[in-house]
Design a protein around this motif. Structure first.
Motif, short mmCIF file in Angstrom:
data_model
loop_
_atom_site.label_atom_id
_atom_site.label_comp_id
_atom_site.label_asym_id
_atom_site.label_seq_id
_atom_site.Cartn_x
_atom_site.Cartn_y
_atom_site.Cartn_z
N ARG A 34 -2.59 -3.53 -10.53
CA ARG A 34 -2.66 -2.91 -11.93
C ARG A 34 -3.87 -2.33 -12.18
NH1 ARG A 34 -0.46 -7.70 -14.49
NH2 ARG A 34 0.97 -8.93 -13.25
N SER A 35 -4.91 -1.76 -11.24
CA SER A 35 -5.18 -0.66 -11.85
C SER A 35 -5.80 0.17 -10.56
CB SER A 35 -6.78 -1.29 -12.24
OG SER A 35 -8.08 -1.47 -11.55
N ALA A 36 -6.15 1.34 -11.11
CA ALA A 36 -6.50 2.25 -9.13
C ALA A 36 -7.39 1.87 -8.94
CB ALA A 36 -6.95 3.87 -9.94
N GLY A 37 -9.12 1.08 -8.99
CA GLY A 37 -9.67 1.04 -8.82
C GLY A 37 -9.53 -0.54 -7.86
N THR A 38 -8.89 -1.20 -8.62
CA THR A 38 -8.56 -2.48 -7.31
C THR A 38 -7.65 -2.31 -6.43
OG1 THR A 38 -7.05 -3.42 -8.80
CG2 THR A 38 -9.25 -4.06 -9.28
N ALA A 39 -6.97 -1.21 -6.46
CA ALA A 39 -5.78 -1.21 -5.25
C ALA A 39 -6.92 0.23 -4.55
CB ALA A 39 -4.67 0.56 -6.52
N ARG A 40 -7.39 0.55 -4.81
CA ARG A 40 -8.42 1.77 -3.58
C ARG A 40 -9.28 0.36 -3.69
NH1 ARG A 40 -8.95 5.28 -8.05
NH2 ARG A 40 -11.26 4.36 -8.70
N VAL A 73 -8.62 -0.27 1.11
CA VAL A 73 -9.31 -0.13 1.70
C VAL A 73 -10.36 -1.44 2.52
CG1 VAL A 73 -12.26 0.10 2.12
CG2 VAL A 73 -10.78 1.33 0.60
N VAL A 74 -10.32 -2.43 2.05
CA VAL A 74 -10.58 -3.97 2.39
C VAL A 74 -9.22 -4.19 3.59
CG1 VAL A 74 -11.46 -6.44 1.96
CG2 VAL A 74 -12.34 -4.48 0.63
N GLY A 75 -8.53 -4.25 2.60
CA GLY A 75 -6.73 -4.20 3.31
C GLY A 75 -7.30 -3.97 4.64
N ASN A 104 0.08 -6.34 17.56
CA ASN A 104 -1.40 -5.63 17.57
C ASN A 104 -1.71 -3.88 16.89
OD1 ASN A 104 -2.76 -8.18 17.97
ND2 ASN A 104 -2.12 -7.20 20.54
N TRP A 105 -0.25 -3.11 17.99
CA TRP A 105 -1.14 -1.57 17.65
C TRP A 105 -0.36 -1.07 15.66
CZ3 TRP A 105 -3.87 1.14 19.94
CH2 TRP A 105 -4.47 0.76 21.42
N LEU A 106 0.69 -2.28 15.68
CA LEU A 106 0.71 -2.26 14.19
C LEU A 106 -0.17 -2.42 13.11
CD1 LEU A 106 3.46 -1.56 11.75
CD2 LEU A 106 3.29 -4.42 12.33
N HIS A 107 -0.78 -3.29 13.31
CA HIS A 107 -2.22 -3.26 12.99
C HIS A 107 -3.08 -2.53 13.27
CE1 HIS A 107 -1.55 -8.48 13.09
NE2 HIS A 107 -0.99 -8.11 12.21
N PHE A 108 -3.26 -1.98 13.52
CA PHE A 108 -4.22 -0.84 14.10
C PHE A 108 -4.08 0.22 12.59
CE2 PHE A 108 -5.23 3.47 15.92
CZ PHE A 108 -6.37 3.16 15.96
N PHE A 109 -2.04 1.07 12.84
CA PHE A 109 -1.93 2.40 12.90
C PHE A 109 -2.14 1.75 11.05
CE2 PHE A 109 0.32 3.50 16.56
CZ PHE A 109 -0.70 4.18 17.11
N LEU A 110 -2.06 0.36 10.74
CA LEU A 110 -2.08 0.19 9.57
C LEU A 110 -3.37 0.02 8.73
CD1 LEU A 110 0.51 -3.21 8.80
CD2 LEU A 110 0.86 -1.07 7.77
N SER A 111 -4.44 -0.14 9.39
CA SER A 111 -5.64 -0.43 8.84
C SER A 111 -6.07 1.01 8.92
CB SER A 111 -6.44 -0.85 10.53
OG SER A 111 -6.46 0.05 11.39
N ILE A 112 -5.65 2.41 10.01
CA ILE A 112 -6.21 3.55 9.65
C ILE A 112 -5.51 3.66 8.23
CG2 ILE A 112 -6.09 5.69 10.78
CD1 ILE A 112 -7.90 3.81 11.94
N GLY A 113 -4.03 4.13 8.31
CA GLY A 113 -3.57 4.45 7.08
C GLY A 113 -3.63 3.65 5.80
N MET A 114 -4.12 2.41 5.77
CA MET A 114 -4.69 1.76 4.68
C MET A 114 -6.72 2.48 3.99
SD MET A 114 -3.62 -2.16 4.69
CE MET A 114 -4.38 -2.74 3.50
N ILE A 115 -6.98 2.20 5.22
CA ILE A 115 -8.30 2.71 5.00
C ILE A 115 -8.41 4.71 4.45
CG2 ILE A 115 -10.81 3.42 6.56
CD1 ILE A 115 -9.94 0.99 7.57
N LEU A 143 -9.14 8.43 0.69
CA LEU A 143 -8.69 9.95 -0.06
C LEU A 143 -8.31 9.46 -1.92
CD1 LEU A 143 -6.95 11.37 2.96
CD2 LEU A 143 -8.79 12.11 1.78
N LEU A 144 -7.43 8.94 -1.81
CA LEU A 144 -7.40 8.32 -3.23
C LEU A 144 -7.98 7.92 -4.24
CD1 LEU A 144 -3.89 6.42 -2.20
CD2 LEU A 144 -4.61 9.14 -3.24
#
Length: 116
Positions: free
Chosen positions: A45-51, A55-57, A87-98, A103-104
């Motif tokens: 709902r807001s840019a701050g909580t989405a960011r 990062v936390v996710g 395991n590898w899906l979790h790794f790539f999701l973590s890198i992408g999400m962080i 960056l955003l």
């Protein structure tokens, strides 16, 4: 006679169910991902909580990746359950999400000066 519903069968590490024939899943695994997605939608709902969610996710997925890398997949410790593909899906999701969260989250300027 005991039904398999009498135990935590839905959370068992020995689930043979696979999503797309690759990712090991169980009812508990699906519930975890569903709750993770609902949380993401709520925090969008807001840019701050989405960011912060990204990062936390991403950090949570990074911990899950590490956990999955070090546990015995055939042991009771694999309660969600996960396999190598997860395991590898979790790794790539973590890198992408962080990366997206960081960056955003950067402030950018448009080069325009405010009008008075």
């Amino acid at each position: 006679m005991k039904s398999h519903y009498d135990t935590m069968e839905f959370a068992a590490h020995h689930s043979k169910a696979k999503l797309l024939g690759v990712f090991q899943v169980s009812v508990l695994h699906n519930i975890v991902h569903l709750l993770f997605g609902i949380t993401g939608v709520a925090l969008a709902r807001s840019a701050g909580t989405a960011r912060n969610y990204l990062v936390v996710g991403g950090a949570v997925y990074l911990v899950l990746w590490l956990y999955g890398m070090f546990i015995d997949h055939d042991s009771a410790a694999n309660f969600v359950p996960v396999n190598t593909a997860d395991n590898w899906l979790h790794f790539f999701l973590s890198i992408g999400m962080i990366a997206l969260g960081l960056l955003l989250g950067r402030n950018t300027t448009t080069g325009r000066t405010p009008t008075r």
